[in-house]
Design a protein around this motif. Structure first.
Motif, PDB file in Angstrom:
ATOM      1  N   GLY A  13       0.877  -1.133   0.089  1.00  0.00           N
ATOM      2  CA  GLY A  13      -0.014  -0.502  -0.186  1.00  0.00           C
ATOM      3  C   GLY A  13       0.614   1.302   0.169  1.00  0.00           C
ATOM      4  O   GLY A  13       0.482   2.176  -0.804  1.00  0.00           O
ATOM      5  N   VAL A  66      -2.235  -4.657  -2.337  1.00  0.00           N
ATOM      6  CA  VAL A  66      -2.255  -3.718  -3.270  1.00  0.00           C
ATOM      7  C   VAL A  66      -1.365  -4.077  -4.152  1.00  0.00           C
ATOM      8  O   VAL A  66       0.033  -3.658  -4.118  1.00  0.00           O
ATOM      9  CB  VAL A  66      -2.648  -2.334  -3.056  1.00  0.00           C
ATOM     10  N   ASN A 119      -1.386   3.508   5.844  1.00  0.00           N
ATOM     11  CA  ASN A 119      -0.270   2.128   6.354  1.00  0.00           C
ATOM     12  C   ASN A 119       0.700   2.280   7.141  1.00  0.00           C
ATOM     13  O   ASN A 119       1.091   0.898   7.815  1.00  0.00           O
ATOM     14  CB  ASN A 119      -0.297   2.367   4.892  1.00  0.00           C
TER      15      ASN A 119
ATOM     16  N   ILE B  30      -8.139  -1.550   4.232  1.00  0.00           N
ATOM     17  CA  ILE B  30      -7.475  -0.609   4.566  1.00  0.00           C
ATOM     18  C   ILE B  30      -5.982  -0.031   3.129  1.00  0.00           C
ATOM     19  O   ILE B  30      -6.146   0.828   2.710  1.00  0.00           O
ATOM     20  CB  ILE B  30      -6.944  -0.151   5.940  1.00  0.00           C
ATOM     21  N   VAL B  31      -5.319  -1.147   3.345  1.00  0.00           N
ATOM     22  CA  VAL B  31      -4.658  -1.159   2.006  1.00  0.00           C
ATOM     23  C   VAL B  31      -5.665  -0.997   0.105  1.00  0.00           C
ATOM     24  O   VAL B  31      -4.954  -0.036  -0.214  1.00  0.00           O
ATOM     25  CB  VAL B  31      -3.468  -2.233   1.979  1.00  0.00           C
ATOM     26  N   ASN B  32      -6.692  -1.605   0.735  1.00  0.00           N
ATOM     27  CA  ASN B  32      -7.500  -1.600  -0.315  1.00  0.00           C
ATOM     28  C   ASN B  32      -8.518  -0.264  -0.303  1.00  0.00           C
ATOM     29  O   ASN B  32      -8.783  -0.671  -1.108  1.00  0.00           O
ATOM     30  CB  ASN B  32      -7.529  -2.858  -0.969  1.00  0.00           C
ATOM     31  N   VAL B  96     -12.863   3.555   5.514  1.00  0.00           N
ATOM     32  CA  VAL B  96     -11.138   3.740   6.341  1.00  0.00           C
ATOM     33  C   VAL B  96     -11.614   3.134   7.347  1.00  0.00           C
ATOM     34  O   VAL B  96     -10.996   3.126   8.710  1.00  0.00           O
ATOM     35  CB  VAL B  96     -10.754   4.609   5.415  1.00  0.00           C
ATOM     36  N   ARG B 100     -10.126   1.197  10.557  1.00  0.00           N
ATOM     37  CA  ARG B 100      -9.158   1.559  11.163  1.00  0.00           C
ATOM     38  C   ARG B 100      -9.297   1.794  12.674  1.00  0.00           C
ATOM     39  O   ARG B 100      -8.454   1.428  13.590  1.00  0.00           O
ATOM     40  CB  ARG B 100      -8.847   3.689  11.572  1.00  0.00           C
TER      41      ARG B 100
END
Lengths: 138, 131
Positions: A13, A66, A119, B30-32, B96, B100
């Motif tokens: 990410g 990702v 991230n 979260i990353v995506n 998000v 989180r």
């Protein structure tokens, strides 16, 4: 150990978001790069994100990093302007300006830097969890 | 009388594993957060724990490259989140803020599970040393 995978995921990410930030920086930097023909003019660039599903689909792990599939050029029409006094004007007196929307790019920049920070925090929390695990039984 | 670790450690040995798995899934969400068409996932703790504590999982060993990997598991609790916004424009269902908070909550739960597990070890240690 699945906690280690979080570092891979958060790292993917972070690199994707920093690439997005990079592309946004080029767009903003070239927002006023004038040229004398439509072909030579800078066009806005955008990264394409996708979820990396291979490992998860094979049932090997739960994590879904990702990936950046590539960078595409904005196909919106370029702005052309009648300005015969400009040194780069073509024979009809037109100059061509990039199709970059600076407002859009600013919003993009904020979103990318926030996502990057998120991230980093995810990786940091995973680090703390692992540190606690190492101290188990003490 | 032998000490069985399985019995001595109780349920906390499984909860730590499930929570680290859940941390991984939420981190993926979260990353995506900016990936088009990504659907947020989550782990149902109750059914994941049920699967982990019952030893009904079995997998067949692969002795040849062309064998498929076959493993029969019960419901592992993995599912897709129901989004609270029907359409975000790009088919992404990650919120998000929610993720989180869940990640943080899960990290705390992980640490408390770890505390319980550490307590079990301390108890065993005390039983061995006697002082």
């Amino acid at each position: 150990m699945s906690l280690y995978n979080i570092f891979d995921v958060a790292g993917s990410g972070m690199s994707a978001q920093s690439l997005r930030l990079n592309v946004t920086a080029s767009n903003i930097a070239n927002a006023n790069s004038v040229s004398s023909s439509a072909e030579e003019t800078y066009r806005g660039r955008h990264p394409v994100f996708a979820a990396e599903m291979q490992k998860a689909a094979a049932g090997q792990s739960e994590s879904i990093p990702v990936q950046v599939l590539g960078i595409v050029e904005d196909q919106d029409p370029l702005r052309h302007e009648y300005n015969p006094n400009h040194p780069l004007a073509d024979k009809d007196g037109f100059i061509y300006k990039p199709n970059v929307n600076v407002m859009e790019e600013m919003a993009n920049m904020m979103s990318a830097s926030r996502s990057y920070q998120t991230n980093v925090q995810v990786a940091d929390a995973a680090k703390q969890m692992l540190m606690k695990t190492l101290q188990l039984g003490k | 009388m032998a000490i069985s670790f399985e019995k001595a450690l109780g349920v906390s040995q499984y909860t730590v594993g499930i929570r680290s798995k859940r941390a991984e899934i939420i981190a993926s969400n979260i990353v995506n957060a900016d990936t088009p068409h990504y659907k947020a996932q989550d782990l149902d703790f109750a059914s994941a724990l049920k699967t982990a504590t019952s030893s009904l999982n079995s997998s067949m060993s692969r002795t040849h490259d062309k064998h498929f990997s076959v493993n029969s598991t019960m419901d592992d609790g993995l599912g897709y989140r129901v989004p609270n916004q029907p359409d975000t424009g790009d088919g992404n269902t990650v919120d998000v803020q929610v993720e989180r908070n869940l990640y943080m909550q899960n990290a705390l739960e992980y640490q408390s599970s770890l505390q319980f597990l550490g307590g079990k070890f301390k108890g065993l240690n005390l039983a061995i040393k006697g002082a």
